[in-house]
Scaffold this motif. Structure first.
Motif, PDB file in Angstrom:
ATOM      1  N   ALA A  86      76.385 -90.351 -39.891  1.00  0.00           N
ATOM      2  CA  ALA A  86      75.674 -91.519 -40.405  1.00  0.00           C
ATOM      3  C   ALA A  86      76.581 -92.487 -41.154  1.00  0.00           C
ATOM      4  O   ALA A  86      77.528 -92.077 -41.818  1.00  0.00           O
ATOM      5  CB  ALA A  86      74.546 -91.063 -41.335  1.00  0.00           C
ATOM      6  N   ILE A 142      71.530 -82.249 -43.424  1.00  0.00           N
ATOM      7  CA  ILE A 142      72.444 -83.107 -44.189  1.00  0.00           C
ATOM      8  C   ILE A 142      73.878 -82.861 -43.757  1.00  0.00           C
ATOM      9  O   ILE A 142      74.647 -83.816 -43.570  1.00  0.00           O
ATOM     10  CB  ILE A 142      72.265 -82.895 -45.702  1.00  0.00           C
ATOM     11  N   ALA A 173      74.263 -84.737 -40.527  1.00  0.00           N
ATOM     12  CA  ALA A 173      74.106 -86.188 -40.655  1.00  0.00           C
ATOM     13  C   ALA A 173      75.253 -86.838 -41.407  1.00  0.00           C
ATOM     14  O   ALA A 173      75.645 -87.961 -41.085  1.00  0.00           O
ATOM     15  CB  ALA A 173      72.778 -86.503 -41.344  1.00  0.00           C
ATOM     16  N   HIS A 231      70.465 -92.476 -41.089  1.00  0.00           N
ATOM     17  CA  HIS A 231      69.683 -91.246 -40.917  1.00  0.00           C
ATOM     18  C   HIS A 231      68.765 -91.106 -42.122  1.00  0.00           C
ATOM     19  O   HIS A 231      69.207 -91.269 -43.267  1.00  0.00           O
ATOM     20  CB  HIS A 231      70.599 -90.024 -40.851  1.00  0.00           C
ATOM     21  N   LEU A 274      72.984 -92.463 -45.259  1.00  0.00           N
ATOM     22  CA  LEU A 274      72.089 -91.312 -45.266  1.00  0.00           C
ATOM     23  C   LEU A 274      71.050 -91.543 -46.354  1.00  0.00           C
ATOM     24  O   LEU A 274      71.407 -91.674 -47.526  1.00  0.00           O
ATOM     25  CB  LEU A 274      72.881 -90.028 -45.524  1.00  0.00           C
ATOM     26  N   ILE A 300      75.142 -92.700 -49.543  1.00  0.00           N
ATOM     27  CA  ILE A 300      74.009 -91.789 -49.667  1.00  0.00           C
ATOM     28  C   ILE A 300      72.994 -92.460 -50.582  1.00  0.00           C
ATOM     29  O   ILE A 300      73.331 -92.862 -51.697  1.00  0.00           O
ATOM     30  CB  ILE A 300      74.420 -90.433 -50.298  1.00  0.00           C
TER      31      ILE A 300
END
Length: 165
Positions: free
Chosen positions: A78, A71, A74, A30, A81, A2
């Motif tokens: 992902a 979120i 995703a 993403h 992210l 993230i």
């Protein structure tokens, strides 16, 4: 992984995020931006391109709800992210990081990192902002520059509160 962007409006966060998608096209990256959610809601309601001047701030709760829903989806799909927002307040960033950690169902905590966009002179931000479709204006940029904190404050905000044993 993230990645939280941190920086003022017009500092290059969205441009950087899109460049990462292009540069690392083999990864499923993403990019989630509240501004993109606002623009979609605005267009859906008015059929017009987004405008800060006529944006209904009462829609911010809906923006937050859609941001969270996006979120949630995703994070399961992902590889990376990128949450490309200003994130100027580390005290608001910390609960977002913890909430995202709580979404994981298996494995270890996701790696969370900061992509920090250093402050640049206000005049340069204003020039960049004037070239954007939805400029925020000099007063907003000035206020954001005043709120931007040293990078280490944001890193502390995304550090896990859990201790490993």
């Amino acid at each position: 992984m993230i990645i939280f962007t941190v920086g003022t409006s017009a500092s290059g966060k969205s441009t950087w995020a899109r460049a990462m998608q292009s540069q690392y096209s083999s990864l499923n990256i993403h990019v989630i931006e509240r501004d993109a959610i606002r623009a979609a809601l605005y267009y859906e309601a008015s059929g017009q391109p987004f405008s800060w001047k006529t944006w209904d701030k009462a829609q911010e709760d809906r923006v937050q709800s859609l941001w969270e829903k996006t979120i949630r989806q995703a994070i399961t799909e992902a590889d990376v992210l990128i949450i490309a927002d200003t994130h100027l307040d580390p005290e608001r960033l910390a609960p977002h990081a913890e909430w995202i950690r709580s979404l994981r169902t298996t494995g270890s905590d996701p790696e969370m990192i900061i992509q920090y966009f250093s402050s640049i002179p206000l005049i340069d931000l204003i020039r960049r902002d004037q070239g954007r479709v939805n400029s925020v204006g000099g007063a907003v940029l000035r206020e954001q520059l005043q709120r931007l904190q040293p990078e280490e404050h944001y890193w502390r905000a995304v550090e896990s509160k859990h201790t490993s044993r």
